[in-house]
Design a protein around this motif. Structure first.
Motif, PDB file in Angstrom:
ATOM      1  N   ALA A 161       0.830  -1.210  -0.151  1.00 25.67           N
ATOM      2  CA  ALA A 161       0.063   0.046   0.032  1.00 25.67           C
ATOM      3  C   ALA A 161       1.037   1.119  -0.143  1.00 25.67           C
ATOM      4  O   ALA A 161       1.749   1.297   0.819  1.00 25.67           O
ATOM      5  CB  ALA A 161      -0.857   0.081   1.171  1.00 25.67           C
ATOM      6  N   VAL A 162       0.552   2.296  -1.057  1.00 23.00           N
ATOM      7  CA  VAL A 162       1.475   3.440  -1.118  1.00 23.00           C
ATOM      8  C   VAL A 162       1.588   4.258   0.236  1.00 23.00           C
ATOM      9  O   VAL A 162       2.614   4.536   0.677  1.00 23.00           O
ATOM     10  CB  VAL A 162       0.640   4.222  -2.286  1.00 23.00           C
ATOM     11  N   THR A 163       0.535   4.147   0.902  1.00 19.46           N
ATOM     12  CA  THR A 163       0.527   5.353   2.078  1.00 19.46           C
ATOM     13  C   THR A 163       1.161   4.721   3.215  1.00 19.46           C
ATOM     14  O   THR A 163       2.078   5.219   3.874  1.00 19.46           O
ATOM     15  CB  THR A 163      -0.781   5.509   2.750  1.00 19.46           C
ATOM     16  N   THR A 164       1.090   3.164   3.394  1.00 16.99           N
ATOM     17  CA  THR A 164       1.975   2.664   4.337  1.00 16.99           C
ATOM     18  C   THR A 164       3.526   2.777   3.979  1.00 16.99           C
ATOM     19  O   THR A 164       4.272   3.115   5.006  1.00 16.99           O
ATOM     20  CB  THR A 164       1.708   1.214   4.433  1.00 16.99           C
ATOM     21  N   LEU A 165       3.698   2.862   2.727  1.00 19.31           N
ATOM     22  CA  LEU A 165       5.395   2.733   2.447  1.00 19.31           C
ATOM     23  C   LEU A 165       5.890   4.019   2.633  1.00 19.31           C
ATOM     24  O   LEU A 165       6.951   4.408   2.808  1.00 19.31           O
ATOM     25  CB  LEU A 165       5.483   2.116   0.916  1.00 19.31           C
ATOM     26  N   GLN A 166       4.797   4.965   2.347  1.00 16.75           N
ATOM     27  CA  GLN A 166       5.228   6.223   2.454  1.00 16.75           C
ATOM     28  C   GLN A 166       5.292   6.577   3.683  1.00 16.75           C
ATOM     29  O   GLN A 166       6.480   7.517   4.032  1.00 16.75           O
ATOM     30  CB  GLN A 166       4.325   7.502   1.787  1.00 16.75           C
ATOM     31  N   ASN A 167       4.657   6.215   4.770  1.00 20.13           N
ATOM     32  CA  ASN A 167       4.877   6.547   6.168  1.00 20.13           C
ATOM     33  C   ASN A 167       6.180   5.934   6.991  1.00 20.13           C
ATOM     34  O   ASN A 167       7.075   6.525   7.533  1.00 20.13           O
ATOM     35  CB  ASN A 167       3.771   6.003   7.063  1.00 20.13           C
ATOM     36  N   ILE A 168       6.531   4.862   6.333  1.00 19.60           N
ATOM     37  CA  ILE A 168       7.947   4.104   6.625  1.00 19.60           C
ATOM     38  C   ILE A 168       9.022   4.936   5.823  1.00 19.60           C
ATOM     39  O   ILE A 168      10.074   5.400   6.674  1.00 19.60           O
ATOM     40  CB  ILE A 168       8.086   2.766   6.210  1.00 19.60           C
ATOM     41  N   ARG A 169       8.999   5.540   4.709  1.00 23.04           N
ATOM     42  CA  ARG A 169       9.988   6.399   4.088  1.00 23.04           C
ATOM     43  C   ARG A 169      10.105   7.661   4.885  1.00 23.04           C
ATOM     44  O   ARG A 169      11.250   8.297   5.378  1.00 23.04           O
ATOM     45  CB  ARG A 169       9.636   6.759   2.602  1.00 23.04           C
ATOM     46  N   ARG A 170       8.899   8.135   5.433  1.00 23.59           N
ATOM     47  CA  ARG A 170       8.829   9.460   6.358  1.00 23.59           C
ATOM     48  C   ARG A 170       9.671   9.116   7.515  1.00 23.59           C
ATOM     49  O   ARG A 170      10.606  10.191   7.940  1.00 23.59           O
ATOM     50  CB  ARG A 170       7.355   9.690   6.581  1.00 23.59           C
ATOM     51  N   CYS A 171       9.754   7.988   8.228  1.00 27.91           N
ATOM     52  CA  CYS A 171      10.248   7.981   9.704  1.00 27.91           C
ATOM     53  C   CYS A 171      11.678   7.565   9.085  1.00 27.91           C
ATOM     54  O   CYS A 171      12.281   8.221   9.998  1.00 27.91           O
ATOM     55  CB  CYS A 171       9.692   6.375  10.007  1.00 27.91           C
ATOM     56  N   LEU A 172      12.092   7.175   8.071  1.00 27.58           N
ATOM     57  CA  LEU A 172      13.387   6.992   7.937  1.00 27.58           C
ATOM     58  C   LEU A 172      14.085   8.375   7.499  1.00 27.58           C
ATOM     59  O   LEU A 172      14.991   8.538   7.800  1.00 27.58           O
ATOM     60  CB  LEU A 172      13.638   5.956   6.526  1.00 27.58           C
ATOM     61  N   GLN A 173      13.267   9.037   6.740  1.00 24.84           N
ATOM     62  CA  GLN A 173      13.697  10.488   6.322  1.00 24.84           C
ATOM     63  C   GLN A 173      14.137  11.230   7.701  1.00 24.84           C
ATOM     64  O   GLN A 173      14.882  11.950   7.883  1.00 24.84           O
ATOM     65  CB  GLN A 173      12.862  11.056   5.516  1.00 24.84           C
ATOM     66  N   LYS A 174      13.184  11.013   8.615  1.00 27.23           N
ATOM     67  CA  LYS A 174      13.401  11.954   9.928  1.00 27.23           C
ATOM     68  C   LYS A 174      14.371  11.351  10.778  1.00 27.23           C
ATOM     69  O   LYS A 174      14.881  12.217  11.539  1.00 27.23           O
ATOM     70  CB  LYS A 174      11.759  11.786  10.649  1.00 27.23           C
ATOM     71  N   ALA A 175      14.635  10.254  10.408  1.00 29.86           N
ATOM     72  CA  ALA A 175      15.994   9.646  11.303  1.00 29.86           C
ATOM     73  C   ALA A 175      17.360   9.987  10.417  1.00 29.86           C
ATOM     74  O   ALA A 175      18.353   9.059  10.599  1.00 29.86           O
ATOM     75  CB  ALA A 175      16.003   8.076  11.631  1.00 29.86           C
ATOM     76  N   ASP A 176      17.182  10.660   9.209  1.00 27.81           N
ATOM     77  CA  ASP A 176      18.333  10.822   8.373  1.00 27.81           C
ATOM     78  C   ASP A 176      18.739   9.642   7.689  1.00 27.81           C
ATOM     79  O   ASP A 176      19.945   9.475   7.418  1.00 27.81           O
ATOM     80  CB  ASP A 176      19.551  11.457   9.222  1.00 27.81           C
ATOM     81  N   LEU A 177      17.694   8.771   7.195  1.00 35.65           N
ATOM     82  CA  LEU A 177      18.046   7.646   6.683  1.00 35.65           C
ATOM     83  C   LEU A 177      17.270   7.895   5.450  1.00 35.65           C
ATOM     84  O   LEU A 177      16.276   8.515   5.328  1.00 35.65           O
ATOM     85  CB  LEU A 177      17.786   6.439   7.450  1.00 35.65           C
ATOM     86  N   ASP A 178      17.493   6.677   4.434  1.00 36.08           N
ATOM     87  CA  ASP A 178      16.971   6.908   3.116  1.00 36.08           C
ATOM     88  C   ASP A 178      16.970   5.546   2.488  1.00 36.08           C
ATOM     89  O   ASP A 178      18.119   4.709   2.452  1.00 36.08           O
ATOM     90  CB  ASP A 178      17.660   7.861   2.178  1.00 36.08           C
ATOM     91  N   SER A 179      15.811   4.827   2.432  1.00 38.47           N
ATOM     92  CA  SER A 179      15.514   3.413   2.197  1.00 38.47           C
ATOM     93  C   SER A 179      16.033   3.264   0.600  1.00 38.47           C
ATOM     94  O   SER A 179      15.238   3.996  -0.330  1.00 38.47           O
ATOM     95  CB  SER A 179      14.302   2.852   2.409  1.00 38.47           C
ATOM     96  N   ASP A 180      16.964   2.548   0.233  1.00 41.36           N
ATOM     97  CA  ASP A 180      17.298   2.335  -1.291  1.00 41.36           C
ATOM     98  C   ASP A 180      16.335   1.216  -1.949  1.00 41.36           C
ATOM     99  O   ASP A 180      16.286   1.084  -3.115  1.00 41.36           O
ATOM    100  CB  ASP A 180      18.661   1.995  -1.617  1.00 41.36           C
ATOM    101  N   ALA A 181      15.729   0.087  -1.013  1.00 40.82           N
ATOM    102  CA  ALA A 181      14.960  -0.893  -1.419  1.00 40.82           C
ATOM    103  C   ALA A 181      14.069  -1.165  -0.325  1.00 40.82           C
ATOM    104  O   ALA A 181      14.597  -1.324   0.871  1.00 40.82           O
ATOM    105  CB  ALA A 181      15.776  -1.930  -2.175  1.00 40.82           C
ATOM    106  N   PHE A 182      12.852  -1.598  -0.812  1.00 43.08           N
ATOM    107  CA  PHE A 182      12.172  -2.326   0.169  1.00 43.08           C
ATOM    108  C   PHE A 182      11.946  -3.873  -0.233  1.00 43.08           C
ATOM    109  O   PHE A 182      12.163  -4.263  -1.467  1.00 43.08           O
ATOM    110  CB  PHE A 182      10.426  -1.675   0.159  1.00 43.08           C
ATOM    111  N   ILE A 183      12.112  -4.762   0.789  1.00 47.01           N
ATOM    112  CA  ILE A 183      12.063  -6.221   0.685  1.00 47.01           C
ATOM    113  C   ILE A 183      11.008  -6.525   1.541  1.00 47.01           C
ATOM    114  O   ILE A 183      10.873  -6.492   2.815  1.00 47.01           O
ATOM    115  CB  ILE A 183      13.355  -6.721   0.967  1.00 47.01           C
ATOM    116  N   SER A 184      10.075  -7.680   1.128  1.00 40.68           N
ATOM    117  CA  SER A 184       9.269  -8.269   1.886  1.00 40.68           C
ATOM    118  C   SER A 184       9.575  -9.250   2.881  1.00 40.68           C
ATOM    119  O   SER A 184      10.474  -9.982   2.568  1.00 40.68           O
ATOM    120  CB  SER A 184       8.108  -9.055   1.025  1.00 40.68           C
ATOM    121  N   HIS A 185       9.247  -8.869   4.143  1.00 37.68           N
ATOM    122  CA  HIS A 185       9.874  -9.673   5.321  1.00 37.68           C
ATOM    123  C   HIS A 185       9.892 -11.105   5.261  1.00 37.68           C
ATOM    124  O   HIS A 185      10.875 -11.834   5.454  1.00 37.68           O
ATOM    125  CB  HIS A 185       9.233  -9.328   6.637  1.00 37.68           C
ATOM    126  N   PRO A 186       8.705 -11.721   4.907  1.00 38.41           N
ATOM    127  CA  PRO A 186       8.523 -13.181   4.519  1.00 38.41           C
ATOM    128  C   PRO A 186       9.743 -13.886   3.527  1.00 38.41           C
ATOM    129  O   PRO A 186      10.126 -14.772   4.164  1.00 38.41           O
ATOM    130  CB  PRO A 186       7.281 -13.507   4.059  1.00 38.41           C
TER     131      PRO A 186
END
Ligand SMILES: Nc1ncnc2c1ncn2[C@@H]1O[C@H](COP(=O)(O)OP(=O)(O)OP(=O)(O)O)[C@@H](O)[C@H]1O
Ligand SMILES: [Mg+2]
Length: 408
Positions: A161-186
């Motif tokens: 879901a776009v919004t869920t992923l955006q919120n994760i990106r937002r958290c990373l940005q606020k912690a001065d991080l930037d995700s280069d790739a998402f991978i599914s946990h399972p």
């Protein structure tokens, strides 16, 4: 910060912990350089429910990992899970111009197979090649160098879901991080705990975490499907807190210390603390088992129902591999045997180089698998970059080229 090798980091946004692992990519493989963890207060079932708490936990974990490793992060893989993660199958076909299949043809056919129309609220996370078909001959995993006129690819597309992923990106940005790739946990957990032979025979990896249970099935060596169910170790803790009239914190401790889903010695007593400063009291240890057992059976039966829905409950010769923090519950394997009537084993992550001792428990299967997949899938991510033109993926591509230049 010292700088000897390129570094890759993985971030696991779990419901009980936010964990960061940093590895150096050395000529002898991945070497653990740093690890940090903080209690997760803002993530539930893979979804950020409190931005500030998640950022705080992230900052704490990254600070710990970097003070240990003293390295900067070149590339960050972030794990995602939850019921919003879906998997869809797609096919693509291209004519082969030169008769001999080249890497570029494979790239093109994967692009064609991944061109699907998605609703606006969904985003592609991973494109996983299943098999290639050359002039009607299926079951090919590496077509480069083969002769043929027609190249087909079957892929699994993992979306979120776009919004869920955006919120994760937002958290990373606020912690001065930037995700280069998402991978599914399972998929990450499976990478860390099962090998190619088990995937070939047919296996289901079940990662039982705090708030969710992730499952993924491999058959004939390739991903068959994956799914997340909203139930996990927190439910066991809640049941204990209600059943024993204790606080959640005490119930969690009791679960770790005395939790068992096989009936213990009938005379064994344990001491527990009551609610709001009530005096300690002795209880029969069997009471703990009586409370935990039905919930554990419920979790495993939900997994079995999902397998049955897809008709694979009896066709998994390599059986069930249990991992994740809740797989440490004593007696779980025995209950699992009786629920599935299949071989069951505990999955611990493969050992990496360096300081990997501290992460070689099922709690960190997903974290270790994220690092391994992030590193191995660089080619796939490059294909995705050209198809979806996402900023993060492009950055990774540029990074991979930089690493290569640095190395050679
Ligand atoms: N020895 C143990 N016995 C029983 N349960 C345990 C043990 N160790 C950890 N757990 C449970 O494992 C759960 C945490 O597992 P894990 O770290 O895999 O979850 P998570 O990744 O944070 O959550 P999720 O994957 O659901 O988002 C907690 O519910 C914890 O109580
Ligand atoms: Mg987890």
């Amino acid at each position: 910060m010292r700088k000897a090798f390129p570094t890759i980091a993985a971030c696991d946004f779990g419901s009980s912990k936010v964990a960061i692992l940093i590895c150096e990519i050395t000529p002898s493989g991945l070497e653990v350089a740093g690890f940090g963890q903080a209690r997760s207060r803002g993530v539930r079932k893979g979804v950020v429910v409190n931005l500030d708490s998640t950022v705080e936990a992230l900052q704490e974990a990254i600070h710990e990992a970097q003070s240990l490793s003293q390295v900067d992060i070149d590339f960050l893989v972030c794990g995602v899970t939850g019921t919003h993660i879906q998997c869809l199958q797609s096919n693509g076909m291209i004519p082969v111009r030169e008769r001999e299949i080249r890497q570029l043809d494979v790239q093109k056919v994967l692009e064609t197979a991944s061109t699907v129309s998605l609703p606006l609220d969904r985003e592609v996370i991973q494109v996983i090649p299943q098999e290639y078909i050359v002039d009607g001959q299926d079951g090919i995993h590496q077509p480069v160098g083969m002769y043929g006129r027609r190249l087909e690819a079957r892929v699994q597309i993992v979306t979120g879901a776009v919004t869920t992923l955006q919120n994760i990106r937002r958290c990373l940005q606020k912690a001065d991080l930037d995700s280069d790739a998402f991978i599914s946990h399972p998929l990450a957990s499976a990478r860390a705990v099962v090998g190619p032979q088990e995937r070939e025979a047919g296996v289901c990896v079940v990662d039982i975490g705090a708030a969710s249970t992730d499952m993924v099935v491999f058959q004939d060596g390739v991903l068959s499907w994956l799914q997340s169910i909203s139930i996990g170790g927190m439910h066991l803790t809640n049941d204990l807190a209600v059943g024993l009239k204790t606080s959640l914190n005490d119930a969690e401790e009791i679960k770790h210390r005395y939790g068992c889903v096989l009936q213990p010695d009938p005379y064994e007593k344990v001491e527990i603390v009551g609610l709001a400063g009530a005096e300690t009291r002795q209880i029969d240890r069997r009471l703990i088992t009586t409370i935990l057992q039905p919930r554990v059976e419920e979790i495993l039966q939900l997994v079995r129902n999902e397998l049955a829905k897809r008709g694979v409950d009896e066709s998994l010769p390599s059986g069930i591999v249990l991992t994740g923090g809740s797989s440490l519950l004593k007696g779980l394997l025995d209950v699992s045997h009786s629920v599935f009537s299949l071989p069951c084993r505990l999955g611990r992550p493969e050992r990496l180089g360096g300081l990997s001792e501290m992460i070689s428990t099922p709690v960190y299967s997903s974290l270790v698998g994220l690092i391994q997949l992030g590193f191995e899938q660089s080619e796939d991510l490059k294909y995705m970059a050209s198809v979806y033109q996402k900023k993060g993926v492009k950055k990774f591509q540029a990074q991979v080229f930089r690493w290569m230049k640095d190395f050679f």
